[in-house]
Design a protein around this motif. Structure first.
Motif, PDB file in Angstrom:
ATOM      1  N   SER A 187       0.850  -1.195   0.000  1.00  0.00           N
ATOM      2  CA  SER A 187       0.000   0.000   0.000  1.00  0.00           C
ATOM      3  C   SER A 187       0.877   1.233   0.000  1.00  0.00           C
ATOM      4  CB  SER A 187      -0.939   0.027   1.212  1.00  0.00           C
ATOM      5  OG  SER A 187      -0.189   0.222   2.403  1.00  0.00           O
ATOM      6  N   GLU A 188       0.296   2.362  -0.392  1.00  0.00           N
ATOM      7  CA  GLU A 188       0.979   3.656  -0.331  1.00  0.00           C
ATOM      8  C   GLU A 188       0.238   4.542   0.652  1.00  0.00           C
ATOM      9  OE1 GLU A 188       1.622   5.481  -4.075  1.00  0.00           O
ATOM     10  OE2 GLU A 188       2.556   3.710  -4.987  1.00  0.00           O
ATOM     11  N   GLN A 189       0.988   5.223   1.497  1.00  0.00           N
ATOM     12  CA  GLN A 189       0.385   6.020   2.555  1.00  0.00           C
ATOM     13  C   GLN A 189       0.905   7.452   2.501  1.00  0.00           C
ATOM     14  OE1 GLN A 189      -1.910   4.839   4.528  1.00  0.00           O
ATOM     15  NE2 GLN A 189      -1.689   2.613   4.435  1.00  0.00           N
ATOM     16  N   ALA A 190       0.080   8.375   2.970  1.00  0.00           N
ATOM     17  CA  ALA A 190       0.485   9.782   3.040  1.00  0.00           C
ATOM     18  C   ALA A 190       0.876  10.174   4.457  1.00  0.00           C
ATOM     19  CB  ALA A 190      -0.649  10.680   2.563  1.00  0.00           C
ATOM     20  N   SER A 191       0.686   9.260   5.420  1.00  0.00           N
ATOM     21  CA  SER A 191       0.953   9.569   6.823  1.00  0.00           C
ATOM     22  C   SER A 191       1.820   8.482   7.442  1.00  0.00           C
ATOM     23  CB  SER A 191      -0.365   9.693   7.592  1.00  0.00           C
ATOM     24  OG  SER A 191      -0.165   9.583   8.983  1.00  0.00           O
ATOM     25  N   LEU A 192       2.816   8.887   8.195  1.00  0.00           N
ATOM     26  CA  LEU A 192       3.661   7.930   8.904  1.00  0.00           C
ATOM     27  C   LEU A 192       2.860   7.114   9.910  1.00  0.00           C
ATOM     28  CD1 LEU A 192       6.838  10.074   9.649  1.00  0.00           C
ATOM     29  CD2 LEU A 192       6.786   7.970   8.309  1.00  0.00           C
ATOM     30  N   LEU A 193       1.968   7.782  10.621  1.00  0.00           N
ATOM     31  CA  LEU A 193       1.192   7.094  11.641  1.00  0.00           C
ATOM     32  C   LEU A 193       0.297   6.025  11.016  1.00  0.00           C
ATOM     33  CD1 LEU A 193       0.938   7.256  14.714  1.00  0.00           C
ATOM     34  CD2 LEU A 193      -1.061   8.723  14.413  1.00  0.00           C
ATOM     35  N   ALA A 194      -0.357   6.353   9.902  1.00  0.00           N
ATOM     36  CA  ALA A 194      -1.191   5.379   9.199  1.00  0.00           C
ATOM     37  C   ALA A 194      -0.345   4.231   8.664  1.00  0.00           C
ATOM     38  CB  ALA A 194      -1.937   6.062   8.061  1.00  0.00           C
ATOM     39  N   MET A 195       0.863   4.532   8.260  1.00  0.00           N
ATOM     40  CA  MET A 195       1.771   3.520   7.737  1.00  0.00           C
ATOM     41  C   MET A 195       2.155   2.512   8.821  1.00  0.00           C
ATOM     42  SD  MET A 195       5.215   4.357   5.586  1.00  0.00           S
ATOM     43  CE  MET A 195       6.085   4.953   7.029  1.00  0.00           C
ATOM     44  N   LEU A 196       2.457   3.004  10.016  1.00  0.00           N
ATOM     45  CA  LEU A 196       2.795   2.116  11.127  1.00  0.00           C
ATOM     46  C   LEU A 196       1.589   1.292  11.560  1.00  0.00           C
ATOM     47  CD1 LEU A 196       5.069   4.417  13.357  1.00  0.00           C
ATOM     48  CD2 LEU A 196       5.747   2.776  11.586  1.00  0.00           C
ATOM     49  N   ALA A 197       0.409   1.910  11.541  1.00  0.00           N
ATOM     50  CA  ALA A 197      -0.809   1.184  11.898  1.00  0.00           C
ATOM     51  C   ALA A 197      -1.071   0.051  10.904  1.00  0.00           C
ATOM     52  CB  ALA A 197      -1.997   2.145  11.932  1.00  0.00           C
ATOM     53  N   THR A 198      -0.817   0.308   9.618  1.00  0.00           N
ATOM     54  CA  THR A 198      -1.002  -0.719   8.595  1.00  0.00           C
ATOM     55  C   THR A 198      -0.015  -1.862   8.796  1.00  0.00           C
ATOM     56  OG1 THR A 198      -1.780   0.943   7.016  1.00  0.00           O
ATOM     57  CG2 THR A 198      -1.054  -1.161   6.108  1.00  0.00           C
ATOM     58  N   ALA A 199       1.229  -1.527   9.129  1.00  0.00           N
ATOM     59  CA  ALA A 199       2.240  -2.562   9.372  1.00  0.00           C
ATOM     60  C   ALA A 199       1.858  -3.448  10.554  1.00  0.00           C
ATOM     61  CB  ALA A 199       3.595  -1.912   9.611  1.00  0.00           C
ATOM     62  N   SER A 200       1.214  -2.873  11.555  1.00  0.00           N
ATOM     63  CA  SER A 200       0.847  -3.639  12.756  1.00  0.00           C
ATOM     64  C   SER A 200      -0.255  -4.657  12.489  1.00  0.00           C
ATOM     65  CB  SER A 200       0.393  -2.688  13.863  1.00  0.00           C
ATOM     66  OG  SER A 200      -0.881  -2.128  13.574  1.00  0.00           O
ATOM     67  N   LYS A 201      -0.985  -4.468  11.367  1.00  0.00           N
ATOM     68  CA  LYS A 201      -2.119  -5.347  11.072  1.00  0.00           C
ATOM     69  C   LYS A 201      -1.879  -6.204   9.830  1.00  0.00           C
ATOM     70  CE  LYS A 201      -5.307  -1.903  12.981  1.00  0.00           C
ATOM     71  NZ  LYS A 201      -6.433  -0.980  12.682  1.00  0.00           N
ATOM     72  N   SER A 202      -0.646  -6.275   9.373  1.00  0.00           N
ATOM     73  CA  SER A 202      -0.341  -7.037   8.165  1.00  0.00           C
ATOM     74  C   SER A 202       1.060  -7.622   8.268  1.00  0.00           C
ATOM     75  CB  SER A 202      -0.436  -6.136   6.934  1.00  0.00           C
ATOM     76  OG  SER A 202       0.631  -5.191   6.932  1.00  0.00           O
ATOM     77  N   ASP A 203       1.435  -8.394   7.253  1.00  0.00           N
ATOM     78  CA  ASP A 203       2.796  -8.921   7.186  1.00  0.00           C
ATOM     79  C   ASP A 203       3.692  -8.058   6.304  1.00  0.00           C
ATOM     80  OD1 ASP A 203       2.136 -11.009   8.847  1.00  0.00           O
ATOM     81  OD2 ASP A 203       1.691 -12.406   7.208  1.00  0.00           O
ATOM     82  N   ALA A 204       3.163  -6.946   5.838  1.00  0.00           N
ATOM     83  CA  ALA A 204       3.967  -6.032   5.034  1.00  0.00           C
ATOM     84  C   ALA A 204       4.951  -5.288   5.930  1.00  0.00           C
ATOM     85  CB  ALA A 204       3.071  -5.050   4.299  1.00  0.00           C
ATOM     86  N   ILE A 205       6.068  -4.849   5.356  1.00  0.00           N
ATOM     87  CA  ILE A 205       7.078  -4.124   6.119  1.00  0.00           C
ATOM     88  C   ILE A 205       7.119  -2.676   5.665  1.00  0.00           C
ATOM     89  CG2 ILE A 205       8.427  -6.239   6.376  1.00  0.00           C
ATOM     90  CD1 ILE A 205      10.394  -5.152   4.309  1.00  0.00           C
ATOM     91  N   THR A 206       7.681  -1.835   6.506  1.00  0.00           N
ATOM     92  CA  THR A 206       7.752  -0.421   6.158  1.00  0.00           C
ATOM     93  C   THR A 206       9.006   0.204   6.743  1.00  0.00           C
ATOM     94  OG1 THR A 206       6.450   1.596   6.022  1.00  0.00           O
ATOM     95  CG2 THR A 206       6.439   0.452   8.145  1.00  0.00           C
ATOM     96  N   LEU A 207       9.189   1.479   6.486  1.00  0.00           N
ATOM     97  CA  LEU A 207      10.353   2.226   6.954  1.00  0.00           C
ATOM     98  C   LEU A 207       9.906   3.473   7.693  1.00  0.00           C
ATOM     99  CD1 LEU A 207      12.542   2.129   3.704  1.00  0.00           C
ATOM    100  CD2 LEU A 207      12.678   0.580   5.660  1.00  0.00           C
ATOM    101  N   ALA A 208      10.716   3.897   8.641  1.00  0.00           N
ATOM    102  CA  ALA A 208      10.454   5.142   9.370  1.00  0.00           C
ATOM    103  C   ALA A 208      11.765   5.619   9.972  1.00  0.00           C
ATOM    104  CB  ALA A 208       9.412   4.924  10.464  1.00  0.00           C
ATOM    105  N   SER A 209      11.781   6.860  10.415  1.00  0.00           N
ATOM    106  CA  SER A 209      12.948   7.335  11.156  1.00  0.00           C
ATOM    107  C   SER A 209      12.959   6.661  12.527  1.00  0.00           C
ATOM    108  CB  SER A 209      12.908   8.853  11.317  1.00  0.00           C
ATOM    109  OG  SER A 209      11.792   9.233  12.102  1.00  0.00           O
TER     110      SER A 209
END
Length: 303
Positions: free
Chosen positions: A225-247
């Motif tokens: 997925s593509e997200q416009a918000s870091l917070l939404a991105m982390l929330a999505t990672a917590s509910k899936s097996d997808a990985i993401t990046l953040a500072s």
């Protein structure tokens, strides 16, 4: 014998502003003049120097070679005079009712907003954070017009009309949910590219953050997925097996709340550097100096 008419130094201020903004209308807005007044000032200066100064380009203007030569000679001394005059204004944070406006991205707003609120609780000063605009030109325009007092950004303009100072260095980390079926405690480069990715698009240049920070051309990743918000991105990672990046500073704030693992990124990436950026003419302005010192202290305290 007739006395030679004295040269109007205000013409140079109008001229340097038009050069910097590349627009008669933006220069008029910045100088609080009408557009016709700006046009008349440039026409008078043109008659004085005997050279064409600007040519029309689209909706703006472009300085000629003669104008660029003049600009290089006059911009710095005029800015120095203006800074000196602005520096005469006193600023007392205990008696001021000033409202400051600061552009910052989601990471910096999350890091500083609550801390700034607590720091200013005993004063009547207000500090309003606003998300950095999509277009970098808009950011620079707002700073030039002093609609914004300061910006905290990953980019710093290479223009003499802006000054900057590095305030914080962070690192990019990989974030996955706890209990991930294939990743625990660490992630390899092969695992990183094999997984589905939650992408945060940087609004400038339409790049992902890792592509912005690395010097290598990375293989294509499968997008979850593509997200416009870091917070939404982390929330999505917590509910899936997808990985993401953040500072790192942002990820550690929410890792426990969302049940996330924060892992070392298995790629060679540059550090995330945040810079304070402000209009150079405010470098000696006491209120702006106080704002920069306060924000720098808040960043250092949180770090």
């Amino acid at each position: 014998m007739a006395q030679q008419k004295q040269f109007d130094l205000n013409l140079l201020r109008v001229f340097t502003t038009v050069c910097r903004t590349a627009s008669f209308s933006r220069a008029a807005e910045e100088l609080d003049l009408t557009q016709s007044s700006v046009s008349n000032a440039i026409a008078r200066l043109k008659r004085t120097v005997g050279e064409e100064l600007f040519i029309r380009v689209g909706r703006g203007v472009k300085p000629t070679a003669a104008a660029l030569s003049l600009y290089q000679q006059f911009d710095e001394p005029l800015s120095s005079i203006e800074q000196t005059l602005l520096g005469l204004n006193k600023f007392d944070p205990q008696s001021s009712q000033r409202t400051f406006h600061v552009y910052a991205n989601e990471t910096m707003i999350g890091l500083l907003h609550r801390a700034a609120e607590q720091r200013l609780r005993s004063t009547d000063i207000k500090l309003i954070f606003r998300e950095t605009p999509v277009q970098e030109q808009q950011l620079q325009h707002e700073l030039q017009l002093e609609n914004i007092d300061l910006a905290i950004d990953m980019n710093k303009p290479d223009l003499t009309s802006f000054s900057s100072q590095e305030v914080m260095t962070d690192k990019l980390v990989c974030v996955v949910r706890k209990g991930h079926p294939r990743i625990s405690d660490s992630i390899s480069r092969e695992q990183y590219f094999a997984e589905k990715h939650i992408i945060l698009n940087l609004k400038r240049g339409n790049l992902s953050v890792v592509d912005f920070l690395t010097d290598e051309v990375l293989p294509t990743r499968e997008v979850y997925s593509e997200q416009a918000s870091l917070l939404a991105m982390l929330a999505t990672a917590s509910k899936s097996d997808a990985i993401t990046l953040a500072s790192y500073s942002y990820a550690k704030e929410y890792a426990e709340l969302f049940g996330l693992q924060v892992l070392t990124l298995p790629l060679d990436v540059n550090p995330i550097q945040y810079h304070m950026v402000w209009s150079s003419k405010l470098s000696r302005n006491p209120a702006n100096m106080w704002l920069r010192e306060t924000l720098l202290d808040l960043v250092e305290s949180r770090a």
